[in-house]
Write a protein that holds these residues in place. Sequence first.
Motif, short mmCIF file in Angstrom:
data_model
loop_
_atom_site.label_atom_id
_atom_site.label_comp_id
_atom_site.label_asym_id
_atom_site.label_seq_id
_atom_site.Cartn_x
_atom_site.Cartn_y
_atom_site.Cartn_z
N ALA A 264 33.53 66.42 29.79
CA ALA A 264 33.25 64.99 29.69
C ALA A 264 33.02 64.38 31.06
O ALA A 264 33.55 64.86 32.06
N VAL A 265 32.22 63.33 31.09
CA VAL A 265 32.12 62.50 32.28
C VAL A 265 32.63 61.10 31.95
O VAL A 265 32.54 60.64 30.82
N TYR A 266 33.15 60.46 32.99
CA TYR A 266 33.76 59.14 32.86
C TYR A 266 33.38 58.37 34.10
O TYR A 266 33.65 58.82 35.21
N GLN A 267 32.70 57.22 33.92
CA GLN A 267 32.24 56.45 35.08
C GLN A 267 32.71 55.00 35.00
O GLN A 267 31.90 54.10 34.77
N LEU B 127 38.79 63.81 35.83
CA LEU B 127 38.18 62.75 35.03
C LEU B 127 38.21 61.40 35.76
O LEU B 127 37.33 60.58 35.59
N TYR C 215 32.26 55.54 27.92
CA TYR C 215 33.11 56.72 27.75
C TYR C 215 33.91 56.63 26.46
O TYR C 215 33.95 57.57 25.67
N LYS C 216 34.53 55.47 26.22
CA LYS C 216 35.34 55.30 25.01
C LYS C 216 34.47 55.45 23.76
O LYS C 216 34.86 56.09 22.79
N ASN D 201 28.83 63.66 26.76
CA ASN D 201 30.03 63.87 25.96
C ASN D 201 29.72 64.01 24.47
O ASN D 201 30.32 64.83 23.78
N SER E 224 31.82 57.20 23.53
CA SER E 224 31.46 58.62 23.36
C SER E 224 32.60 59.39 22.71
O SER E 224 32.37 60.31 21.93
N LYS E 225 33.84 59.01 23.01
CA LYS E 225 34.99 59.71 22.40
C LYS E 225 35.11 59.35 20.91
O LYS E 225 35.48 60.19 20.10
N SER F 88 40.19 61.36 22.19
CA SER F 88 41.01 60.64 23.15
C SER F 88 41.66 59.44 22.50
O SER F 88 41.11 58.85 21.57
N SER G 289 27.19 59.10 29.89
CA SER G 289 28.48 59.42 29.23
C SER G 289 28.26 59.83 27.77
O SER G 289 28.78 60.85 27.32
#
Length: 315
Positions: A89-92, A229, A190-191, A112, A193-194, A142, A108
Amino acid sequence: RKGSVIITGASSGLGLATAKALAETGKWHVIMACRNFLKAEKAARSAGMPKENYTVMHLDLASLESVRQFVDTFRRSERPLDVLVCNAAVYQPTAKEPTFTADGFEISVGTNHLGHFLLSRLLLDDLKQSDYPNRRCIIVGSITGNTNTLAGNVPPKANLGDLRGLAGGLNGVGTSSMIDGGEFDGAKAYKDSKVCNMLTMQELHRRFHEETGVSFASLYPGCIAETGLFREHIPLFRLLFPPFQKYITKGYVSEAEAGKRLAQVVSDPSLSKSGVYWSWNNNSSSFENQLSKEASDAEKARKLWEVSEKLVGLA
Ligand code: NDP
């Protein structure tokens, strides 16, 4: 024979700790699917993983072409596939502007979710062909996607809306780079994508578990506050986040402990149930956790599936 498991993003953090935990048992051969071949090889060596129990193969999830090439290379190796772990995963969180994958998706969600979506769909055939008793496909979720928890309610909250941004291609050109069509926000992307990861796991379960016998699962391994992360977060955050998680929320787990947890979902016969989102109590016993309303919305999962199929060229 040894079990054969692919772990994406096994060059650091949770993926590496899981690869190590499995390789050390001597019962698994780990295919470390990583974008940086040298980094992965070095990480495996310095973790002391037995050489005969792992292979590094190149995979860049931010390119659909690379995903397809990885699947070809893996098939040519003639190894069976018993378990697939979608972990990378990537998180920016501090990005002001979106960046994009090779195919032009916001990075993201592109990495992800869409990269893993294509990977798991292609490799489902390989999982089907395996004669291993416990075949599994695991997508790391997550708590940040769970708005039914305290941590999941820290703004900006995940929200896929009606998927209009995703349907528009997520490319920021004329359309939005966010799934819900809103303004770019790296932490929210990111959230989101999870949430996609957790919805995809459930849709895979609904569509394929009965027919194939493969078990599909997701998990929240705990807050591993020291992994890479958080590398793009501001320094003060990186300094304070681990003690905050250790002493205030008490959600902190070490990389090694989180790796053991994911390794359990890979290999423990008691964690073979399909369609489950696993979590752990403070005493490290596993339980089947509830997902937030959005992360368990079957209609949204179906729609996400259909839009994602178009974007990755499967429909
Ligand atoms: P890390 O940043 O340590 O590991 C992420 C891995 O993903 C790295 O190996 C990285 O490769 C790889 N990766 C990133 N982009 C790509 C790409 N385009 N192609 C292939 N691999 C890529 O983070 P974590 O170990 O913390 O994260 C692992 C998983 O755990 C993620 O799914 C995350 O969402 C989840 N998670 C983490 C939590 C935490 O508290 N840390 C909590 C809950 C879930 P490289 O080494 O080359 O950068």
